[in-house]
Scaffold this motif. Structure first.
Motif, PDB file in Angstrom:
ATOM      1  N   GLU A  69      50.404   9.616 119.195  1.00 40.41           N
ATOM      2  CA  GLU A  69      50.004   8.392 119.897  1.00 40.41           C
ATOM      3  C   GLU A  69      48.671   7.866 119.366  1.00 40.41           C
ATOM      4  O   GLU A  69      48.466   6.651 119.237  1.00 40.41           O
ATOM      5  N   VAL A  70      47.769   8.766 119.044  1.00 37.95           N
ATOM      6  CA  VAL A  70      46.498   8.341 118.462  1.00 37.95           C
ATOM      7  C   VAL A  70      46.729   7.794 117.055  1.00 37.95           C
ATOM      8  O   VAL A  70      46.139   6.773 116.666  1.00 37.95           O
ATOM      9  N   ALA A  71      47.592   8.461 116.294  1.00 41.84           N
ATOM     10  CA  ALA A  71      47.888   7.999 114.931  1.00 41.84           C
ATOM     11  C   ALA A  71      48.441   6.578 114.929  1.00 41.84           C
ATOM     12  O   ALA A  71      48.102   5.764 114.054  1.00 41.84           O
ATOM     13  N   GLU A  72      49.275   6.260 115.897  1.00 41.90           N
ATOM     14  CA  GLU A  72      49.810   4.892 115.983  1.00 41.90           C
ATOM     15  C   GLU A  72      48.677   3.873 116.150  1.00 41.90           C
ATOM     16  O   GLU A  72      48.706   2.790 115.553  1.00 41.90           O
ATOM     17  N   CYS A  73      47.681   4.216 116.946  1.00 44.37           N
ATOM     18  CA  CYS A  73      46.553   3.311 117.151  1.00 44.37           C
ATOM     19  C   CYS A  73      45.731   3.163 115.876  1.00 44.37           C
ATOM     20  O   CYS A  73      45.260   2.068 115.538  1.00 44.37           O
ATOM     21  N   ILE A  74      45.548   4.261 115.160  1.00 46.48           N
ATOM     22  CA  ILE A  74      44.805   4.211 113.898  1.00 46.48           C
ATOM     23  C   ILE A  74      45.515   3.318 112.889  1.00 46.48           C
ATOM     24  O   ILE A  74      44.890   2.458 112.244  1.00 46.48           O
ATOM     25  N   LEU A  75      46.820   3.508 112.747  1.00 48.50           N
ATOM     26  CA  LEU A  75      47.574   2.690 111.787  1.00 48.50           C
ATOM     27  C   LEU A  75      47.584   1.221 112.197  1.00 48.50           C
ATOM     28  O   LEU A  75      47.547   0.331 111.341  1.00 48.50           O
TER      29      LEU A  75
END
Length: 250
Positions: A223-229
């Motif tokens: 979920e954090v990775a989605e925000c980063i991308l």
């Protein structure tokens, strides 16, 4: 053939860094990944990224050592000759303690990695991205923490203070580098399902804090990775200097 964009992710062996690398590979990025101590986990991340079609350079580096950071960027230059995105994920909490018993050594080590190391990586990337130096611009995302706003009293004031410095750095860099074609943002994760709490010696912390999160659960690294991308994507082209909370409302 269009060149694949190149992303560097620090601390990519586990947790948020690994999830970000895997998602970036699946979405068409080539990658330089750094790791410090989790060699097997880093190698597994690299193999998963290669299976998604990414070219991957895997480099061992202490994120708090400017010479190691410079060497990692040298490897990036030699392999890819460009950088489009930097995710500065590597960081440490230091041991849990209240402020009165915390040590100068803990404060120095946490700031060495989380602040000075992050600044060094951002400088290396920005020197390559800056349009005034012949670069094509790019995006930087720092992994901060909700601790910067919460304070983490009696456990991680040293860590929270370092992430507060990260938030200030992100704002300053966004304003200084925006004219160079470089957007600088941060994500601020809250309670995320990684081994960070066990590594700090307080695995029971999860059970104490989760009931107070409005969503009543931990977040996932994915979920954090989605925000980063998202912050690195064209869809966020007008987002600069933001610190995006990813904490379930806490």
């Amino acid at each position: 053939m269009v060149d694949r964009p190149v992303m560097m992710v620090t601390g990519a062996g586990r947790g948020i860094g690994a999830a970000t690398a895997r998602l970036a590979a699946a979405r068409g990025h080539d990658l330089l990944l750094t790791w410090r101590g989790a060699q097997a986990a880093a190698a597994a991340t690299a193999e998963a990224c290669r299976a998604s079609g990414a070219a991957v350079e895997l480099v061992q580096a202490d994120a708090g050592d400017p010479a190691a950071t410079a060497a990692a960027f040298g490897r990036l230059d030699a392999r890819f000759g460009r950088i489009d995105a930097l995710v500065v994920n590597a960081g440490i909490t230091g041991p849990a303690s209240d402020f009165l018993t915390s040590s100068d050594a803990t404060w120095a080590e946490v700031f060495r990695v989380n602040v000075l190391g992050l600044a060094s990586a951002c400088r290396q990337a920005a020197q390559r991205m800056a349009t005034s130096r012949g670069g094509a611009g790019g995006g930087i995302v720092a992994v901060s923490s909700r601790a910067a706003q919460i304070g983490s009293a009696f456990e991680f004031v040293h860590y929270a203070a370092s992430k507060g410095a990260v938030d200030s750095l992100v704002l300053g860099l966004a304003r200084e580098l925006g004219g160079e074609g470089i957007r600088v943002n941060a994500v601020a994760p809250g309670m995320i399902d990684t081994d960070i709490h066990a590594s700090a010696g307080i695995p029971e912390r999860i059970g104490r804090i989760v009931p107070g999160i409005p969503l009543r659960r931990m977040g996932s690294p994915e979920e954090v990775a989605e925000c980063i991308l998202f912050l690195l994507s064209p869809q966020a082209a007008y987002v600069n200097g933001a610190v995006l909370p990813v904490g379930g409302g806490r």
